[in-house]
Write an enzyme that holds these catalytic residues in place. Structure first.
Site, PDB file in Angstrom:
ATOM      1  N   ASP A  30      51.721  33.783  34.458  1.00 37.79           N
ATOM      2  CA  ASP A  30      52.599  33.635  35.623  1.00 37.79           C
ATOM      3  C   ASP A  30      53.460  32.377  35.483  1.00 37.79           C
ATOM      4  O   ASP A  30      54.650  32.381  35.801  1.00 37.79           O
ATOM      5  CB  ASP A  30      51.760  33.564  36.899  1.00 37.79           C
ATOM      6  CG  ASP A  30      50.770  34.713  36.984  1.00 37.79           C
ATOM      7  OD1 ASP A  30      51.215  35.859  37.140  1.00 37.79           O
ATOM      8  OD2 ASP A  30      49.557  34.471  36.858  1.00 37.79           O
ATOM      9  N   HIS A  51      45.745  35.099  40.702  1.00 40.65           N
ATOM     10  CA  HIS A  51      46.576  35.881  39.774  1.00 40.65           C
ATOM     11  C   HIS A  51      46.702  37.285  40.370  1.00 40.65           C
ATOM     12  O   HIS A  51      46.007  38.220  39.986  1.00 40.65           O
ATOM     13  CB  HIS A  51      45.943  35.933  38.384  1.00 40.65           C
ATOM     14  CG  HIS A  51      46.665  36.860  37.451  1.00 40.65           C
ATOM     15  ND1 HIS A  51      47.970  36.648  37.061  1.00 40.65           N
ATOM     16  CD2 HIS A  51      46.283  38.009  36.853  1.00 40.65           C
ATOM     17  CE1 HIS A  51      48.348  37.635  36.257  1.00 40.65           C
ATOM     18  NE2 HIS A  51      47.345  38.470  36.121  1.00 40.65           N
TER      19      HIS A  51
END
Ligand code: NAD
Ligand code: LMR
Length: 337
Positions: free
Chosen positions: A164, A192
């Site tokens: 990410d 996440h």
């Protein structure tokens, strides 16, 4: 070169070793790009019995790489062998999501794996083992794994949000039309999952005129607070929609980035984001694995403290931490059944 020949090998395990992420990750480990060009490696490859034949093919390819740092390679379906004496563990093996699923929909299928592997780490691994959980839902799998490995410090269990971070960095670089390494200190907060908060408030960009704050250079809060955030939150799903399989090359590269920084430390003035067991920093409840900005030195990380958090950011942190508490409760229910 001489040192490479004489240093003691370390034992490194990759689970899900016959799968798609491992296929890109194993090369990086064996080539020395994660633990360094002087560190010989004994690889332990764990997968499930039906995959052992496929794993044999992976072993053949590892041999055919002809890489001098790669010493022993052990393919196995037995956690006791796979985790024996390991100094680093990449826990990749788990079911990936398909189009239309959220990552937490994998809890029921995957959480048991991390209980079993936590127990195996507890029994067989080195007590200073560095564990990186990649398999989804990564944060909750990591807290479960840690729970079942009480003899290993909680700090040694981390979950991957580096993909990410890399996505966020690349997106900001494209927006500002600069090379990706000119962007520093973007933060991924929380899970996440699609509730994560990719935060550019503290990010900087290096321009010929000097180091500037990203928000003032972009000068478009609407884009930063909405389009940027949702693009990163949904990027995994976008890859699945296009590829019909979840990200693998970029996930493996991010796993390498995460472990390399943990092993060798972060650069001066820079932080990276990792899912770590919360110590209550920023008001996040303890005992969830939450992605924070960390700096790393001598193989130990510290959460970056005292960053100013806007009301907007606070509301985003609340959403993702609430989701993590719910996931942890659900995981405990699954394991009790
Ligand atoms: P894959 O299906 O290609 O490979 C997974 C492998 O794990 C398979 O070979 C399977 O047999 C194996 N496996 C299943 N149960 C196991 C067990 N108990 N022990 C050992 N091995 C086992 O999947 P993939 O694309 O490599 O993805 C793996 C996981 O990583 C998925 O859960 C995926 O969602 C996740 N992922 C996380 C991130 C992240 O940023 N954190 C990024 C990408 C993918
Ligand atoms: C990703 O972020 O690409 C992975 O977690 C895979 C997924 O399910 O999105």
């Amino acid at each position: 070169y001489l040192m490479a020949n004489h240093a003691e090998p370390i034992d490194v395990v990759v689970t899900g070793a016959a799968g798609q992420i491992a296929y890109s990750l194993l090369y990086q480990i064996a080539a020395g790009t994660i633990f360094g060009p002087q560190q010989p490696i004994n690889l332990r490859l764990l997968d499930i019995p039906p995959m052992l034949k496929v794993l044999d093919g992976v072993v053949m390819e590892l041999e055919d790489l002809a890489l001098p740092l790669l010493r022993e390679v052990l393919p196995t379906a037995e956690p006791a062998k796979a985790f024996n004496n390991v100094a680093a563990a990449f826990l990749v093996g788990a079911m990936p999501r398909k189009e239309g699923m959220e990552r937490k929909d994998l809890l029921a299928a995957n959480v048991e794996i991390f209980k079993v592997q936590g127990e195996a780490l507890d029994k067989y691994a080195r007590k200073d083992v560095k564990v990186l959980v990649v398999g989804n839902p990564a944060n909750t799998n990591a807290i479960i794994c840690s729970h079942y490995a009480p003899s290993i410090p909680k700090e040694n269990f981390t979950a991957m949000t580096r993909l990410d971070q890399n996505r966020a960095q690349a997106t900001l670089a494209a927006k500002l039309n600069v090379q990706v390494d000119k962007i520093k200190n973007v933060i991924i907060w929380g899970n996440h999952s699609s509730t994560q908060y990719p935060d550019a408030a503290h990010a900087t960009v290096t321009l010929s005129s000097g180091v500037k704050p990203v928000p003032s250079e972009i000068n478009d809060d609407e884009w930063l607070n909405n389009i940027f955030v949702s693009t990163i939150q949904k990027r995994g799903a976008a890859v699945i929609a296009a590829r019909k399989m979840s990200s693998a090359m970029s996930a493996a590269k991010a796993a390498g980035d995460h472990m390399r920084d943990w092993w060798f430390g972060t650069k001066p003035g820079e932080w990276v984001s990792m899912g770590v067991v919360s110590d209550g920093s920023y008001g996040i409840s303890k005992d969830v694995v939450f992605s924070f900005p960390v700096i790393i030195k001598d193989k130990h990380y510290e959460i970056v403290q005292n960053l100013p958090i806007s009301d907007f950011a606070k509301s985003k942190l609340d959403i993702t931490s609430k989701e993590l508490e719910e996931e942890r409760a659900e995981a405990n229910n699954v394991l009790k059944k």
